[in-house]
Design an enzyme around this catalytic site. Structure first.
Site, PDB file in Angstrom:
ATOM      1  CG  ASP A 146      68.202  40.784  39.673  1.00  0.00           C
ATOM      2  OD1 ASP A 146      69.262  41.143  39.067  1.00  0.00           O
ATOM      3  OD2 ASP A 146      67.320  40.133  39.261  1.00  0.00           O
ATOM      4  CG  ASP A 178      53.025  64.357  52.062  1.00  0.00           C
ATOM      5  OD1 ASP A 178      54.395  64.123  51.829  1.00  0.00           O
ATOM      6  OD2 ASP A 178      52.246  63.756  51.661  1.00  0.00           O
ATOM      7  CD  GLU A 187      73.000  46.354  42.186  1.00  0.00           C
ATOM      8  OE1 GLU A 187      72.754  45.654  41.388  1.00  0.00           O
ATOM      9  OE2 GLU A 187      74.318  46.812  42.578  1.00  0.00           O
ATOM     10  CB  SER A 207      82.270  41.293  37.282  1.00  0.00           C
ATOM     11  OG  SER A 207      82.101  42.201  36.240  1.00  0.00           O
ATOM     12  CG  LEU A 208      81.144  40.555  43.310  1.00  0.00           C
ATOM     13  CD1 LEU A 208      79.682  40.496  44.139  1.00  0.00           C
ATOM     14  CD2 LEU A 208      82.232  40.542  44.095  1.00  0.00           C
ATOM     15  CB  CYS A 222      58.985  31.911   3.409  1.00  0.00           C
ATOM     16  SG  CYS A 222      58.146  31.584   4.971  1.00  0.00           S
ATOM     17  CE  LYS A 254      75.330  38.882  42.221  1.00  0.00           C
ATOM     18  NZ  LYS A 254      74.124  39.540  41.023  1.00  0.00           N
ATOM     19  CB  CYS A 286      59.982  27.239   5.147  1.00  0.00           C
ATOM     20  SG  CYS A 286      59.137  27.905   3.650  1.00  0.00           S
ATOM     21  CD  GLU A 289      77.439  43.369  52.173  1.00  0.00           C
ATOM     22  OE1 GLU A 289      76.702  44.179  51.433  1.00  0.00           O
ATOM     23  OE2 GLU A 289      78.426  43.657  52.462  1.00  0.00           O
ATOM     24  CE  LYS A 332      80.346  43.053  49.313  1.00  0.00           C
ATOM     25  NZ  LYS A 332      79.950  44.508  49.601  1.00  0.00           N
ATOM     26  CE1 TYR A 337      77.621  47.225  46.408  1.00  0.00           C
ATOM     27  CE2 TYR A 337      75.302  47.264  46.484  1.00  0.00           C
ATOM     28  CZ  TYR A 337      76.473  47.011  45.877  1.00  0.00           C
ATOM     29  OH  TYR A 337      76.469  47.009  44.474  1.00  0.00           O
ATOM     30  CE  LYS A 383      73.570  35.079  40.295  1.00  0.00           C
ATOM     31  NZ  LYS A 383      73.960  35.442  38.938  1.00  0.00           N
ATOM     32  CB  CYS A 433      56.158  27.114   5.642  1.00  0.00           C
ATOM     33  SG  CYS A 433      56.331  28.609   6.375  1.00  0.00           S
ATOM     34  CG  ASP A 477      53.435  58.663  54.712  1.00  0.00           C
ATOM     35  OD1 ASP A 477      54.661  58.778  55.193  1.00  0.00           O
ATOM     36  OD2 ASP A 477      53.137  57.499  53.879  1.00  0.00           O
ATOM     37  CB  ALA A 478      49.368  63.694  56.452  1.00  0.00           C
ATOM     38  NE  ARG A 495      80.156  46.486  37.148  1.00  0.00           N
ATOM     39  CZ  ARG A 495      80.978  46.016  35.900  1.00  0.00           C
ATOM     40  NH1 ARG A 495      80.444  46.326  34.921  1.00  0.00           N
ATOM     41  NH2 ARG A 495      82.080  45.354  36.057  1.00  0.00           N
ATOM     42  CB  CYS A 514      54.796  30.807   2.532  1.00  0.00           C
ATOM     43  SG  CYS A 514      55.979  29.557   2.568  1.00  0.00           S
TER      44      CYS A 514
END
Length: 697
Positions: A118, A39, A180, A84-85, A437, A116, A432, A114, A296, A232, A320, A414, A35-36, A137, A417
């Site tokens: 979220d 950078d 996604e 949608s699916l 109230c 799904k 109530c 694949e 799919k 995808y 799901k 309640c 990473d250095a 979307r 009140c």
């Protein structure tokens, strides 16, 4: 060779090197440098571009965050609709879908499995290999332009790798790719921890955090949110020289995109089920949230043969996962008071992460439900999210119940009140009955200002709570006594860094006063709905206003007259009758009338024809009205103004179904029953002319 030429070469070499290592890091998960070191390359490129701004190009890795802060997100029409699916909620439904695929082709065909993700769907458009646009979307047809924000997401290539360009069909200049955007679990936890330290509301789950981060007006904020992507899909598979989903995923990886490694090309039902079972087992260990598996048909040619329903592709399905269940401690059962006085028990839980978000409270609905589930304070309880969204307590772990745990009962007074609460014999809820109230006052005030009622734009819970706490507002008529000066000075209960009280301010106050004035012009039906009469929703309010179009007529109506209105009935009639004869309510209504709020619908002038062009016709609306931008409520109101009846369900008595984008099961039922279907343009023509299209009668 000139120094400028050498400088240009060095800048371009740095860009290519940075893009190469970005590709290895995100697409291949095989970094070659630290990473250095990465950078250091980026730092040198920034310094060179800063010294020679004429060399800066939009696709440079340094340009991921620009200085532009947008005021709004402009609409973007997708190249092709983002469907949608359909869902398979268990293996039985998944097997049934696989059987349909097999029946369609006479054999089991290859399917691609694949995870799904979220997250939040995104569409990326590349022209000549360069990223030119990113869109959400939206409604599937039209999304929002979030290009500036997506450019900050590190694993999105600003230009496609040269190796992948050869697979784009000749003559195709524009390519829309889909995937996604998600927020890793660890980043989500850090984001909410920071929000808590700053006294801000936390995000509910990583999906909401990703979606909210995409819609930031300042790209610098998005850049700090640590978003990632998995790509995808391609909008038009004919634009690429690939034959199926499996090959597309390989191409996307070659092009420089981050592609989920957990994919499998399956040739049998047993392999599909095994993939789903392994995904469920690994769900908790993943660095990101998933809520199922997408299956799919692999071949694009076979996908085209199967086609689409009104809302989803026939060639794909989302399996799901079963709702995730966790155990936690039930610390207390508190009681909330709603705007109609209903008392609702709420489980106060030790916080527990369920389906990606922290759950600390869950409704228990009523006393009977508490008794049925036999949950007691001190119990260890099982918690899940219904549909992975709404927290619910399933029941106690009896083996862990403390010896001193006792059954819970609704309090006799309640909690807001102190008034006595009552329960009618035919109902499960305690209420109530005090109109004074405080808890009911807040909810009634919010309901009056809500979009479906008087629609006072900007009058949200925080402002209303402060108005109530300050004593400026106690009932809905008090809204119309407010002045811009006192609203501007409203103490919001917070202080700035210098310890000074934060007030609402002149700008917001002016907008609120304008919205309050505008609310006076709403229809009488919306006033009836806004009053919060028990059992009276928007549809009932419209029926009542049509039968009793002035407040005088409604106030004088007997229970019997009210009950004769179609769609009202004795129970609702009784509630309206009592409300209109309660002295405190009468006082509020009289004050509303004095302040200029609509208390009557326009009546036909003497001699005018009372019949309207759509009298006797019943309409059902489904889907999104993209062309006009109207909501279904607004379209329904326009139809009702022409005399039509608008209902929520399709039957043989339905005259017409109006089907917008992503029309669902109501459209399917209309077609099955032979009910005429109008598209959005036909609806607009009807509203303009008052006549249904020819051939649709």
């Amino acid at each position: 060779m000139s120094d400028q030429t050498e400088l240009s070469k060095r800048v371009e070499a740095l860009r290519q090197e940075i893009e190469h290592h970005t590709y290895l890091y995100y697409a291949k998960d095989a970094p070659e440098i630290s990473d250095a070191a990465f950078d250091s390359l980026m730092r040198e490129l920034r310094e060179l571009e800063a010294a020679h701004p004429e060399l800066i190009v939009p696709q440079s890795p340094t340009q991921r965050v620009g200085g532009y802060v947008g005021e709004q997100f402009s609409p973007v029409v997708h190249e092709q609709r983002m469907y949608s699916l359909d869902n398979a909620m268990d293996f039985g439904e998944l097997d049934a879908w696989l059987d349909r695929v097999e029946d369609a082709f006479g054999k089991m065909v290859d399917v691609c499995c694949e995870l799904k993700i979220d997250g939040s769907s995104i569409a990326l458009t590349y022209e000549d290999g360069l990223l030119i646009r990113a869109a959400t979307r939206g409604d599937g047809t039209t999304g929002e332009d979030v290009t500036a924000n997506m450019r900050t997401v590190r694993d999105i290539p600003l230009r496609l790798r040269a190796e992948a360009m050869d697979d784009i069909v000749a003559g195709v200049d524009s390519l829309e790719l889909r995937g996604e955007v998600y927020m890793p679990k660890s980043s989500f936890e850090m984001l909410n921890a920071a929000a808590e330290m700053e006294g801000k509301a936390p995000f509910a789950n990583p999906r909401n955090a990703a979606a909210g981060s995409l819609r930031q007006k300042d790209p610098h904020v998005t850049a700090q949110r640590d978003l990632s992507t998995f790509l995808y899909a391609v909008a038009n598979d004919a634009a690429l020289e690939v034959e199926g989903q499996w090959e597309l995923l390989q191409w996307l990886r070659e092009a420089g995109f981050h592609v989920n490694p957990d994919v499998e090309l399956c040739t049998t039902k047993a392999q599909v089920r095994a993939f789903c079972e392994r995904a469920l087992e690994r769900r908790e260990a993943l660095a990101y949230e998933i809520d199922g598996v997408v299956v799919k048909v692999n071949s694009f040619a076979l996908q085209r043969q199967m086609g689409f329903t009104a809302r989803a592709p026939r060639w794909a399905i989302a399996y799901k996962f079963p709702p995730e269940e966790k155990t936690t401690l039930l610390r207390d059962i508190t009681v909330q008071v709603g705007r109609t006085g209903k008392l609702t028990p709420v489980a106060e839980l030790d916080p527990v992460v369920v389906a990606g978000s922290t759950v600390s409270r869950a409704t228990l609905h009523n006393e009977d439900e508490v008794a049925r589930k036999d949950v007691r304070v001190g119990d260890t309880v099982i918690v899940r999210k219904a549909g992975d969204v709404i927290p619910e307590v399933l029941g106690p772990v009896l083996s862990l119940r403390p010896a001193d745990a006792v059954p819970w009962h609704m309090p006799k007074t309640c909690p807001s009140c102190g008034s006595v609460v009552v329960r009618e014999e035919t109902e499960a809820d305690y209420r109530c009955i005090s109109i004074d109230c405080p808890a009911q006052a807040l909810e009634r005030l919010l309901h009056w200002a809500s979009r479906g009622a008087l629609d006072i734009d900007g009058m949200g819970e925080e402002i209303v709570s402060r108005l109530v706490a300050s004593g400026r507002v106690s009932d809905v008529a008090d809204y119309y006594m407010l002045t811009e000066l006192e609203l501007a000075a409203l103490d919001m209960g917070r202080t700035n860094k210098r310890g000074q009280a934060i007030t609402l301010g002149k700008t917001v106050a002016a907008k609120l006063i304008g919205a309050i004035e505008q609310s006076k012009t709403r229809s009488f039906a919306r006033v009836i709905y806004g009053l919060g009469i028990r059992h009276v929703g928007k549809t009932v309010a419209e029926l009542v206003a049509a039968a009793f179009p002035t407040i005088e007529l409604l106030s004088a109506a007997t229970e019997e007259q009210l009950a004769q209105v179609s769609g009202v009935g004795e129970k609702i009639a009784h509630a309206i009758y009592l409300f209109m004869r309660t002295p405190d309510n009468v006082d509020v209504i009289e004050r509303l009338a004095r302040y200029g709020v609509t208390m009557a619908d326009a009546l036909p002038l003497e001699g005018e024809e009372g019949e309207k062009p759509l009298d006797g016709l019943t309409f059902v609306l489904t889907g999104s009205l993209v062309q006009s931008g109207m909501t279904r409520d607004e379209a329904g109101s326009a139809l009702k103004a022409l005399g039509a009846k608008v209902t929520g369900s399709v039957s043989k008595k339905t005259s017409y179904v109006v089907a917008g984008e992503e029309a669902g099961s109501k459209l399917d039922k209309a077609l099955a029953l032979g009910v005429p279907v109008l598209n959005e343009q036909q609806l607009l023509d009807l509203l303009e002319t008052g006549r249904v299209p020819e051939g649709e009668n």
